[in-house]
Motif scaffolding. Sequence first.
Motif, short mmCIF file in Angstrom:
data_model
loop_
_atom_site.label_atom_id
_atom_site.label_comp_id
_atom_site.label_asym_id
_atom_site.label_seq_id
_atom_site.Cartn_x
_atom_site.Cartn_y
_atom_site.Cartn_z
N ASP A 5 23.99 -31.72 -35.65
CA ASP A 5 22.59 -31.55 -35.28
C ASP A 5 21.76 -31.28 -36.55
O ASP A 5 22.17 -30.48 -37.40
CB ASP A 5 22.45 -30.39 -34.30
N PRO A 6 20.60 -31.92 -36.71
CA PRO A 6 19.80 -31.72 -37.94
C PRO A 6 19.45 -30.26 -38.20
O PRO A 6 19.44 -29.82 -39.36
CB PRO A 6 18.55 -32.57 -37.68
N GLY B 164 20.57 -25.40 -41.39
CA GLY B 164 21.09 -24.04 -41.52
C GLY B 164 22.29 -23.95 -42.43
O GLY B 164 22.49 -22.95 -43.14
N LYS B 165 23.10 -25.00 -42.43
CA LYS B 165 24.25 -25.05 -43.34
C LYS B 165 23.78 -25.01 -44.79
O LYS B 165 24.39 -24.34 -45.64
CB LYS B 165 25.06 -26.32 -43.06
N ALA C 182 17.20 -21.69 -38.41
CA ALA C 182 18.18 -22.73 -38.73
C ALA C 182 19.51 -22.10 -39.15
O ALA C 182 20.59 -22.60 -38.77
CB ALA C 182 17.64 -23.63 -39.84
N LEU C 183 19.46 -21.02 -39.91
CA LEU C 183 20.68 -20.33 -40.31
C LEU C 183 21.44 -19.84 -39.08
O LEU C 183 22.65 -20.01 -38.97
CB LEU C 183 20.34 -19.15 -41.24
N VAL C 184 20.72 -19.23 -38.14
CA VAL C 184 21.37 -18.74 -36.92
C VAL C 184 21.94 -19.91 -36.12
O VAL C 184 23.04 -19.82 -35.57
CB VAL C 184 20.38 -17.92 -36.08
N ALA C 185 21.22 -21.01 -36.06
CA ALA C 185 21.73 -22.20 -35.35
C ALA C 185 23.05 -22.67 -35.97
O ALA C 185 23.98 -23.06 -35.25
CB ALA C 185 20.69 -23.32 -35.38
N PHE C 186 23.13 -22.64 -37.28
CA PHE C 186 24.36 -23.02 -37.96
C PHE C 186 25.49 -22.06 -37.59
O PHE C 186 26.60 -22.48 -37.22
CB PHE C 186 24.17 -23.04 -39.46
N LEU C 187 25.24 -20.75 -37.67
CA LEU C 187 26.27 -19.77 -37.34
C LEU C 187 26.72 -19.92 -35.90
O LEU C 187 27.92 -19.79 -35.59
CB LEU C 187 25.75 -18.36 -37.60
#
Length: 458
Positions: free
Chosen positions: A325-326, A331-332, A450-455
């Motif tokens: 997901d973009p 977030g990565k 975005a960081l939280v979405a990555f985690l």
Amino acid sequence: MRRLPVLLALVLGTSCEDPAPALEPGEELAGGDTTIRDESPNAFSYSARNMSFERRQRFVVGNSFFNKNWVIAPASTTGRDGLGPTFNARSCSACHFKDGRGRPPEGDEAFASMLLRLSIPGEGRHGSPRDVPGYGDQLQPNGIDGVSGEAVPKVSWVEQAGTFADGEPYSLRAPNYTLEDPAYGPLPPDLLISPRVAPAMIGMGLLEAIPEADLLAREDPDDADGDGISGRANRVWDLTAGAAVVGRFGWKANQPTVAQQTSGAFLGDMGLTTAMFPLENCPEEQVDCTAAPNGGTPEVEADLLEDVVFYSATLAVPARRGADDPEVLRGKQVFRDAGCADCHVPRHVTATDAAVEETRGQTIWPYTDLLLHDMGDALADGRPDFLADGNEWRTPPLWGIGLVETVNGHTTFLHDGRARSLMEAVLWHGGEAEPAREAVRALPRDQRDALVAFLESL
């Protein structure tokens, strides 16, 4: 100086390094060929997907004993009697519910999936923490009939206000622990307490299969490269090897193998003896404990223990969700640029000669280096554990962290569950991780999201 341009890039919403990363080959398969594709409340409870049918029968047997309650001896169910005399839980799954993560008690709840390590200053045998007279190295609040539990643990919370750089407020909760009604003498004034929630069980065999040389290659205890990160391996006593080896398991990497971690939990958490820990957990001051009946010597027979160890070593890691997901990929990038990946190392390759065949030669994505890092005074427990000092903690694996709410119904994180969200967990980071924390605190809201979405995808 390396982190300054990275911090500026994060604040400005640009990257001074590589373009936003794409999904790397196999990255969504966190446990390599062992990975399970499941997002249900049972996502942590499957066997490694590359396991043969014949070996899966052994996994099922181990699962049965992991989940069943042990009872007081003597009993007609001689295969699982011998609970206590003092204990924390009646089964492995009482702490690791659905093989997942524990949490602190809420309100007047008892400590169910969380325990308190105890010690006094000084070293015990082989450099281990020094036992507390009358209480040992772990508080057991429960006792069988005729044996008093050791004390009643309590936790209270104090809110600490903070603000992101963009002005958005947040609040962190700091814990305070007390022990009421100590049953075996006054507690010493220099008592050291370390709270620990039960970690998720997934992927333990894969972590054990990472070559020791790969872990040691990442050590930098004197920060020779000047990047502010000075991880080091804990060296702990391996009862089977009869020597000090690299620790991998536990919040301070104080256990070397899945077998020793499991045997230690049988004794410390349920009061059950094994060949590795053959003596009842009864300090000499606990006379009733010493006199209580037992379930045989040892109470956990060798074949049963081996099945539970096999089960623990072969629980599958769930695949990532939405890894391409973009927003997740964005977030990565934030995760990497903030410096989080310096300790939460994304990728490892396991040894081709690992003891458990399902774990051999796997490319895995646990997001850990298994090393000790100084996490600052705010997270310190002040309790040394072998080489780990009171400020140091092992980098915990992040795989599966986005499924904790689904599996266990809560979103509490860190070693003591003080963080009520993934962002709160980040904001508690200090010491070596302070620059990463401050980089995140300086981000605009969309990049924090975005960081939280990555985690949550891990």
